[in-house]
Design a protein around this motif. Structure first.
Motif, PDB file in Angstrom:
ATOM      1  N   LYS A  27       0.835  -1.206   0.000  1.00 46.47           N
ATOM      2  CA  LYS A  27       0.000   0.000   0.000  1.00 46.47           C
ATOM      3  C   LYS A  27       0.870   1.256   0.000  1.00 46.47           C
ATOM      4  N   GLU A  28       1.943   1.211   0.803  1.00 46.07           N
ATOM      5  CA  GLU A  28       2.851   2.352   0.851  1.00 46.07           C
ATOM      6  C   GLU A  28       3.507   2.580  -0.507  1.00 46.07           C
ATOM      7  N   ASN A  31       1.042   4.239  -2.829  1.00 43.91           N
ATOM      8  CA  ASN A  31       0.902   5.665  -2.510  1.00 43.91           C
ATOM      9  C   ASN A  31       2.116   6.462  -2.968  1.00 43.91           C
ATOM     10  N   VAL A  50      11.305   0.904  -0.267  1.00 41.02           N
ATOM     11  CA  VAL A  50      10.095   0.128   0.003  1.00 41.02           C
ATOM     12  C   VAL A  50      10.068  -1.125  -0.868  1.00 41.02           C
TER      13      VAL A  50
END
Length: 68
Positions: A27-28, A31, A50
């Motif tokens: 999800k990060e 985004n 990430v």
């Protein structure tokens, strides 16, 4: 080193916790990519970080699965 501690923390987590961690990291990443596309992202190196964390989590999940 920061990554060694992160990997050690991942190794102590259960499979369910690792799955939650993986979902949160994905999800990060989504985004961050969205912010990058709209030119709102200041630290573009965070995307790479990430992505590597996602790979680390998946590696730990695979190692735990194969150890059983």
């Amino acid at each position: 080193m920061k990554t060694k501690k992160y990997v050690e923390d991942l190794r102590t987590k259960s499979a369910a916790e690792l799955a939650q961690e993986l979902v949160a990291a994905k999800k990060e990443l989504f985004n961050l990519r969205f912010q990058n596309a709209t030119n709102q992202l200041d630290n573009t190196a965070r995307i790479k970080e990430v992505r590597k964390n996602i790979a680390r989590i998946q590696t730990i999940i695979t190692q735990k699965k194969n150890a059983q």
